[in-house]
Design a protein around this motif. Structure first.
Motif, PDB file in Angstrom:
ATOM      1  N   HIS A  64       0.839  -1.200   0.000  1.00  9.62           N
ATOM      2  CA  HIS A  64       0.000   0.000   0.000  1.00  9.62           C
ATOM      3  C   HIS A  64       0.868   1.241   0.000  1.00  9.62           C
ATOM      4  O   HIS A  64       1.759   1.384   0.831  1.00  9.62           O
ATOM      5  N   ILE A  65       0.596   2.140  -0.920  1.00  6.76           N
ATOM      6  CA  ILE A  65       1.342   3.398  -0.978  1.00  6.76           C
ATOM      7  C   ILE A  65       0.410   4.529  -0.554  1.00  6.76           C
ATOM      8  O   ILE A  65      -0.660   4.703  -1.149  1.00  6.76           O
ATOM      9  N   ASP A  66       0.804   5.292   0.446  1.00  6.24           N
ATOM     10  CA  ASP A  66       0.068   6.503   0.805  1.00  6.24           C
ATOM     11  C   ASP A  66       0.921   7.709   0.456  1.00  6.24           C
ATOM     12  O   ASP A  66       2.127   7.595   0.255  1.00  6.24           O
ATOM     13  N   GLY A  67       0.290   8.855   0.417  1.00  8.63           N
ATOM     14  CA  GLY A  67       1.015  10.084   0.130  1.00  8.63           C
ATOM     15  C   GLY A  67       0.897  10.470  -1.329  1.00  8.63           C
ATOM     16  O   GLY A  67       0.214   9.809  -2.112  1.00  8.63           O
ATOM     17  N   GLU A  68       1.579  11.563  -1.658  1.00  9.19           N
ATOM     18  CA  GLU A  68       1.471  12.096  -3.013  1.00  9.19           C
ATOM     19  C   GLU A  68       2.765  11.898  -3.767  1.00  9.19           C
ATOM     20  O   GLU A  68       3.851  12.117  -3.232  1.00  9.19           O
ATOM     21  N   ILE A  69       2.648  11.468  -5.017  1.00  9.60           N
ATOM     22  CA  ILE A  69       3.807  11.432  -5.899  1.00  9.60           C
ATOM     23  C   ILE A  69       3.464  12.320  -7.074  1.00  9.60           C
ATOM     24  O   ILE A  69       2.608  11.975  -7.890  1.00  9.60           O
ATOM     25  N   ASP A  70       4.082  13.483  -7.135  1.00  8.67           N
ATOM     26  CA  ASP A  70       3.746  14.436  -8.189  1.00  8.67           C
ATOM     27  C   ASP A  70       4.707  14.317  -9.350  1.00  8.67           C
ATOM     28  O   ASP A  70       5.924  14.432  -9.175  1.00  8.67           O
ATOM     29  N   TYR A  71       4.138  14.076 -10.511  1.00  9.78           N
ATOM     30  CA  TYR A  71       4.941  14.051 -11.734  1.00  9.78           C
ATOM     31  C   TYR A  71       4.439  15.195 -12.595  1.00  9.78           C
ATOM     32  O   TYR A  71       3.246  15.249 -12.921  1.00  9.78           O
ATOM     33  N   HIS A  72       5.312  16.152 -12.931  1.00  7.04           N
ATOM     34  CA  HIS A  72       4.875  17.381 -13.594  1.00  7.04           C
ATOM     35  C   HIS A  72       3.748  18.048 -12.808  1.00  7.04           C
ATOM     36  O   HIS A  72       2.776  18.526 -13.385  1.00  7.04           O
ATOM     37  N   GLY A  73       3.865  17.993 -11.487  1.00 11.54           N
ATOM     38  CA  GLY A  73       2.880  18.645 -10.647  1.00 11.54           C
ATOM     39  C   GLY A  73       1.556  17.915 -10.493  1.00 11.54           C
ATOM     40  O   GLY A  73       0.658  18.399  -9.816  1.00 11.54           O
ATOM     41  N   GLN A  74       1.434  16.763 -11.127  1.00 11.72           N
ATOM     42  CA  GLN A  74       0.188  15.996 -11.047  1.00 11.72           C
ATOM     43  C   GLN A  74       0.402  14.767 -10.178  1.00 11.72           C
ATOM     44  O   GLN A  74       1.350  14.014 -10.404  1.00 11.72           O
TER      45      GLN A  74
END
Ligand SMILES: Nc1ncnc2c1ncn2[C@@H]1O[C@H](COP(=O)(O)OP(=O)(O)OP(=O)(O)O)[C@@H](O)[C@H]1O
Ligand SMILES: [Mg+2]
Lengths: 255, 332
Positions: A64-74
């Motif tokens: 399970h992955i929580d949190g944000e991974i932003d690629y080009h701000g998305q």
């Protein structure tokens, strides 16, 4: 938040089997044309983190992955995200050189073909270009139709790099790409990393070889037991680390 | 030989050094007796396993020699032309032809055997590959926990049971749909297909499972979708294994006698349609072997049919080896 960030993680946390916290609160930023080395003792979660960045962890059912991974701000860490789009732009090279049981040519052409390129001339061009970028072209240009398993270990690993470059990714993730290789092959791969960095590709590499991290990276992140202890330019990490644990690890005073 | 001397020497070397110390202490050589026993056990084991190998080889060799000798005597001592035998379309051993020899054209049975084998495989391949993909790639939990054990159960069912079910359900069904008796190549092929399906599926599952996990990973990391991965990577790498599974299935179908004999109709005529009674090499053999006295021409001819079966199974095995060898040579 840095302005030209390509890939950014916010409080990324990974659990295996609901109980085991493999990573906690990872906040890192990666920029184009920059090599980041992830270092740390075995089992601290470096590979786990790397597999978050191209969502390969989604292939593991109990992860399970929580949190944000932003690629080009998305944020790409969402249920709706198309995994295949992500992986097309964020390539990955594994620790063991594992080309497909196909010809050298077909190994490289695999990804472009999957992504809809059918034109033979265009494929030829991509194959040559990718092999050149991985510094393998001169060695294999006459045996493109031979099995990839006719190559040496070092050549296979460069083939895997070329296979990834054939997608024209913006980010290349590498998980201990040189750990099975001799010094000369390692050197060749380090050269390739330098070259693709110069093209503006963002490289994130896991390595147990401290000298390698010092040689090739611009930034270094030190992981310990699921936490990112320190993240800074390689120069600061190696010459003037702020955390005692980083210092201990780098001087080898650490399990 | 070299290996065993090497292995024998290694413990001895350490034994001598410690043994020397020991000797000085109490004057005996305890190492000697155990060394002797070990040697004896080794020699005894070699002899025993050697005898087993010998017995197996002798059995196999005498079987092959007997079938070959008997099968060839049709042509050598009875004077039947091998070409007439292999290409003759009329099987009527009790009627003598112009030269006073029985009319034994085996082509109808040869065609029948190949027809049921190929047709049953054509039916089996899509189901075997499809369900193996489901059990390995789509739902591995179901595959491991339920499908695999179920297949193993089916593999153990005796062929006569398949024949019986075919006789009770398939033959009347075909009779109702296409008219005629319902016996024939279609019924035979369907029964054989059901019979070899579990074996072939199990083997295809093995082949898919033996595709290394890193291949799937790399394909996913290169942006391949699940179906692209299955189609271009998993099936491609498993092709030799899948072919082997199919050939082994064909060998089993080709050699099966009982189940086929129950539903094919056993008419030794050239098959003209899938729903006309026909016959195979095996069905003619089992139907007639008990009725003919040894050393009659008819009996010899049946041995010739057996020889064809033997040669065919040899060819199937050779194909399997060839596939294995070729996929090794190509990639290592
Ligand atoms: N597929 C998995 N299922 C369950 N736990 C896992 C899995 N992969 C990794 N882990 C656990 O997550 C933790 C971090 O593992 P990870 O492989 O990311 O470490 P690493 O830093 O890459 O180590 P190494 O340097 O040895 O490669 C470990 O405790 C490991 O046991
Ligand atoms: Mg790792």
């Amino acid at each position: 938040m840095s302005e030209n960030a390509l890939l950014e993680t916010h409080d990324v946390r990974v659990r295996y089997h609901d109980t085991h916290d493999a990573l906690r609160n990872i906040n890192l930023t990666f920029c184009p044309g920059e090599v980041t080395a992830l270092i740390g003792p075995s089992g601290c979660g470096k590979s786990t983190f790397l597999r978050c960045l191209n969502l390969m962890n989604r292939e593991i059912p109990h992860c399970h992955i929580d949190g944000e991974i932003d690629y080009h701000g998305q944020n790409i860490n969402t249920k709706k995200q198309n995994l295949y789009d992500v992986r097309r732009n964020i390539g990955m090279v594994f620790q063991s050189p594992n080309p497909f049981r196909k010809s050298i040519y077909d190994n490289i052409a695999f990804a472009p073909r999957q992504h809809g390129i059918k034109d033979r001339a265009r494929l030829d061009e991509i194959v040559e270009q990718s092999l050149r970028r991985a510094a393998l072209w001169d060695e294999v240009k006459d045996v493109l139709n031979k099995s990839a398993y006719a190559l040496s270990g070092g050549q296979r690993q460069r083939l895997c790099i070329a296979r990834t470059l054939a997608m024209n990714p913006e980010v290349v993730l590498m998980d201990e790409p040189c750990s099975a290789l001799d010094p000369i092959s390692t050197h060749a791969i380090e050269e390739t990393i330098g070259a693709i960095k110069a093209e503006g590709i963002c490289v994130i590499i896991v390595t147990h070889n401290i000298e390698q991290a010092a040689r090739i990276s611009d930034k270094t992140a030190f992981f310990l037991l699921g936490d990112c202890i320190e993240w800074n330019t390689t120069e600061v990490i190696f010459n003037n680390p702020h955390d005692q644990r980083t210092k201990d690890y780098l001087t080898g005073r650490f399990g | 030989m070299n290996d065993s001397t090497l292995v024998n020497n290694m413990p001895n070397r350490s034994a001598t050094s410690s043994g020397t110390l020991h000797n000085r202490a109490n004057g005996t050589r305890p190492q000697d007796s155990t060394r002797l026993t070990k040697g004896q056990i080794e020699r005894g084991g070699k002899t025993l396993t050697g005898i087993c190998v010998g017995i197996v080889l002798i059995t196999l060799a005498s079987l092959i020699v007997m079938v070959t000798a008997k099968g060839l005597s049709t042509f050598i001592s009875d004077g039947i032309s091998p070409i007439a035998f292999l290409t003759g379309q009329v099987w009527d051993p009790h009627t003598l032809d112009a030269s006073g020899l029985p009319t034994v054209g085996a082509l109808p049975m040869i065609v029948g055997s190949f027809a049921v084998t190929l047709l049953s495989c054509a039916i089996v391949i899509p189901f075997a590959v499809g369900s193996a993909i489901y059990a390995v790639e789509v739902n591995p939990r179901f595959g491991r926990r339920f499908f695999r054990p179920a297949l193993e159960l089916l593999v153990g069912i005796p062929s006569v049971v398949f024949g019986l079910v075919g006789l009770t359900i398939l033959v009347p069904l075909i009779r109702n749909i296409s008219g005629g008796t319902g016996y024939g190549i279609l019924a035979g092929s369907l029964v054989l297909a059901v019979m070899v399906l579990p074996t072939v599926t199990s083997l295809v599952i093995d082949a898919l499972e033996s595709v290394p996990a890193p291949y799937r990973q790399s394909s996913a990391a290169l942006g391949g979708t699940r179906w692209q991965t299955i189609w271009h990577i998993v099936l491609r790498s498993a092709t030799p294994g899948i072919l082997t599974a199919v050939v082994l299935g064909m060998a089993r179908a080709f050699g099966e006698a009982l189940a086929v004999q129950m539903v094919i109709g056993n008419a030794p005529a050239m098959p003209t349609s899938l729903t006309q009674p026909a016959s195979t090499l095996t069905s003619i053999l089992t139907m007639n072997m008990g009725n003919e006295a040894m050393n009659t021409v008819y009996n010899d001819v049946l041995w010739s049919l057996a020889l064809i079966l033997l040669v065919m199974s040899l060819i199937f095995i050779l194909i399997v080896h060839f596939i294995g060898r070729k996929s090794e040579v190509k990639h290592d």
